[in-house]
Write a protein that holds these residues in place. Structure first.
Motif, PDB file in Angstrom:
ATOM      1  N   ILE A 121      -7.051   4.357  -0.800  1.00 30.03           N
ATOM      2  CA  ILE A 121      -5.670   4.841  -0.958  1.00 30.03           C
ATOM      3  C   ILE A 121      -4.886   4.000  -1.963  1.00 30.03           C
ATOM      4  O   ILE A 121      -3.729   4.303  -2.240  1.00 30.03           O
ATOM      5  CB  ILE A 121      -4.942   4.850   0.400  1.00 30.03           C
ATOM      6  N   VAL A 125      -0.865   5.986  -5.190  1.00 30.67           N
ATOM      7  CA  VAL A 125       0.580   5.808  -5.417  1.00 30.67           C
ATOM      8  C   VAL A 125       0.758   4.752  -6.498  1.00 30.67           C
ATOM      9  O   VAL A 125       0.075   3.726  -6.490  1.00 30.67           O
ATOM     10  CB  VAL A 125       1.306   5.369  -4.122  1.00 30.67           C
ATOM     11  N   PHE A 131       3.903   2.476  -1.965  1.00 34.17           N
ATOM     12  CA  PHE A 131       2.597   2.455  -1.302  1.00 34.17           C
ATOM     13  C   PHE A 131       2.688   1.767   0.063  1.00 34.17           C
ATOM     14  O   PHE A 131       2.147   2.268   1.061  1.00 34.17           O
ATOM     15  CB  PHE A 131       1.590   1.732  -2.198  1.00 34.17           C
ATOM     16  N   ARG A 134       4.537   4.074   2.613  1.00 29.91           N
ATOM     17  CA  ARG A 134       3.725   5.204   3.085  1.00 29.91           C
ATOM     18  C   ARG A 134       2.564   4.747   3.950  1.00 29.91           C
ATOM     19  O   ARG A 134       2.176   5.440   4.901  1.00 29.91           O
ATOM     20  CB  ARG A 134       3.226   6.012   1.884  1.00 29.91           C
ATOM     21  N   ARG A 135       2.024   3.575   3.646  1.00 28.17           N
ATOM     22  CA  ARG A 135       0.960   3.033   4.508  1.00 28.17           C
ATOM     23  C   ARG A 135       1.530   2.663   5.877  1.00 28.17           C
ATOM     24  O   ARG A 135       0.893   2.888   6.908  1.00 28.17           O
ATOM     25  CB  ARG A 135       0.338   1.803   3.833  1.00 28.17           C
ATOM     26  N   ASN A 162      -6.220  -1.804   0.764  1.00 27.74           N
ATOM     27  CA  ASN A 162      -6.154  -0.563  -0.015  1.00 27.74           C
ATOM     28  C   ASN A 162      -7.100   0.513   0.495  1.00 27.74           C
ATOM     29  O   ASN A 162      -7.343   1.493  -0.216  1.00 27.74           O
ATOM     30  CB  ASN A 162      -6.477  -0.850  -1.488  1.00 27.74           C
ATOM     31  N   THR A 183      -0.395  11.905   3.788  1.00 30.03           N
ATOM     32  CA  THR A 183       0.617  10.858   3.992  1.00 30.03           C
ATOM     33  C   THR A 183       0.895  10.120   2.694  1.00 30.03           C
ATOM     34  O   THR A 183       2.050   9.816   2.378  1.00 30.03           O
ATOM     35  CB  THR A 183       0.149   9.860   5.070  1.00 30.03           C
ATOM     36  N   MET A 184      -0.138   9.843   1.915  1.00 28.83           N
ATOM     37  CA  MET A 184       0.054   9.172   0.642  1.00 28.83           C
ATOM     38  C   MET A 184       0.682  10.087  -0.404  1.00 28.83           C
ATOM     39  O   MET A 184       1.192   9.625  -1.422  1.00 28.83           O
ATOM     40  CB  MET A 184      -1.279   8.625   0.106  1.00 28.83           C
ATOM     41  N   LYS A 185       0.677  11.403  -0.139  1.00 30.50           N
ATOM     42  CA  LYS A 185       1.362  12.369  -1.017  1.00 30.50           C
ATOM     43  C   LYS A 185       2.765  12.690  -0.511  1.00 30.50           C
ATOM     44  O   LYS A 185       3.328  13.726  -0.850  1.00 30.50           O
ATOM     45  CB  LYS A 185       0.543  13.654  -1.119  1.00 30.50           C
TER      46      LYS A 185
END
Length: 310
Positions: A121, A125, A131, A134-135, A162, A183-185
């Motif tokens: 991941i 981002v 990042f 969102r994490r 990561n 989630t990362m989007k």
């Protein structure tokens, strides 16, 4: 005679039979090996649990070597190894151990119905602050979101650096990957968790197995994206013409056209003064008319005489 629909459906609780030595009595032809590096902070933990790793892999006749100088773990097949897929499971085991997954969970990868997925991941981002936010959203307050996702997918999930390491059945790993990438989007995981909860309830009904579930699943719309405001003044493009626009007249050209160019300086000055006086006279006249409006009496309504009753 057997019904074809029964042949297509997998019965509940059915499992693939285990791969035994009778399936491959002569063993493997060549020796295979895999190696992976691990970070410095995992050295102490791996050193403590390595005898357990060797014991677990020894049951499948796979050798494991820990090199603390180079910081690497290596797994190798032996002459007694009969399962050709055992080396792949051993490779996944050392990968999970390098990604901070505890040995008690990582050793489950040696089972037939368990698989793993390491989702990267870090490159999804651009900004580091975004990042991290969102994490953290994936973890939830005190890890509650991650715990809910684990219960719904029957997977063990480890968020470290990561990468996101997931361990569980194939169907659960597919859902975990979708939730993590969404989630990362910038799609909150609670939406996907609600969908998973509804799917879990629908799967209990045998009548709905062959039907589409789209009518039951919620449809979420993004609210943070606003429509672009249209400007008040819209610039309309003119029709293209190959000819350039005509050059505007200069002050000299205007004076030549009106004949003012040939007047003397004194006459030009007098003409300017006369123009100024004419403008002032017009302004005074308009101002006087505005003042006189206050003295004009309003129009009176005609008096209506009351009619006499008969």
């Amino acid at each position: 005679t057997v019904d074809e629909s029964e042949l297509l459906t997998v019965p509940d609780g059915w499992k693939e039979p285990a791969f035994t030595r009778e399936d491959n009595p002569k063993g493997l032809l060549e020796e295979s090996s895999f190696a992976t590096l691990f970070p410095k902070y995992r050295e102490l933990y791996l050193k403590e649990c390595w005898p357990l790793v060797q014991k677990a892999l020894g049951e499948h006749y796979v050798n494991a070597t820990l090199d603390l100088i180079e910081g690497s773990m290596t797994v190798t097949t032996t002459k007694k190894t009969f399962d050709p897929y055992a080396i792949i499971r051993a490779r996944d085991l050392i990968k999970l151990l390098a990604r901070s997954v505890p040995f008690e969970q990582a050793v489950r990868i040696l089972q037939d119905d368990i698989a793993c997925d390491i989702i990267k991941i870090g490159s999804l981002v651009r900004k580091r602050d975004t990042f991290i936010k969102r994490r953290g959203r994936l973890l939830g307050p005190k890890g509650s979101t991650l715990k809910a996702l684990e219960l719904l997918t029957n997977c063990y999930i480890m968020v470290q650096g990561n990468t996101v390491s997931a361990l569980g059945p194939f169907s659960g790993l597919k859902e975990v990957r979708k939730v993590v990438l969404d989630t990362m989007k910038n799609i909150h995981p609670i939406y996907n968790i609600k969908t998973l909860m509804i799917k879990r309830e629908l799967s209990k009904d045998p009548e709905l197995r062959s039907q589409s579930w789209e009518r039951f699943l919620p449809k979420f719309k993004r609210k943070n994206l606003k429509k672009r405001k249209e400007p008040k003044k819209k610039n309309t493009k003119k029709e293209y013409t190959p000819f350039p626009p005509p050059q505007p007249e200069s002050q000299v050209d205007k004076e030549l056209a009106s004949g003012e160019y040939f007047l003397k300086e004194r006459q030009k000055k007098r003409k300017r003064v006369e123009e100024i006086k004419a403008k002032q006279a017009d302004a005074i006249k308009k101002r006087q008319e505005e003042r006189n409006k206050a003295f004009i009496p309003p129009k009176e309504k005609p008096a209506v005489k009351p009619k006499k009753g008969n």
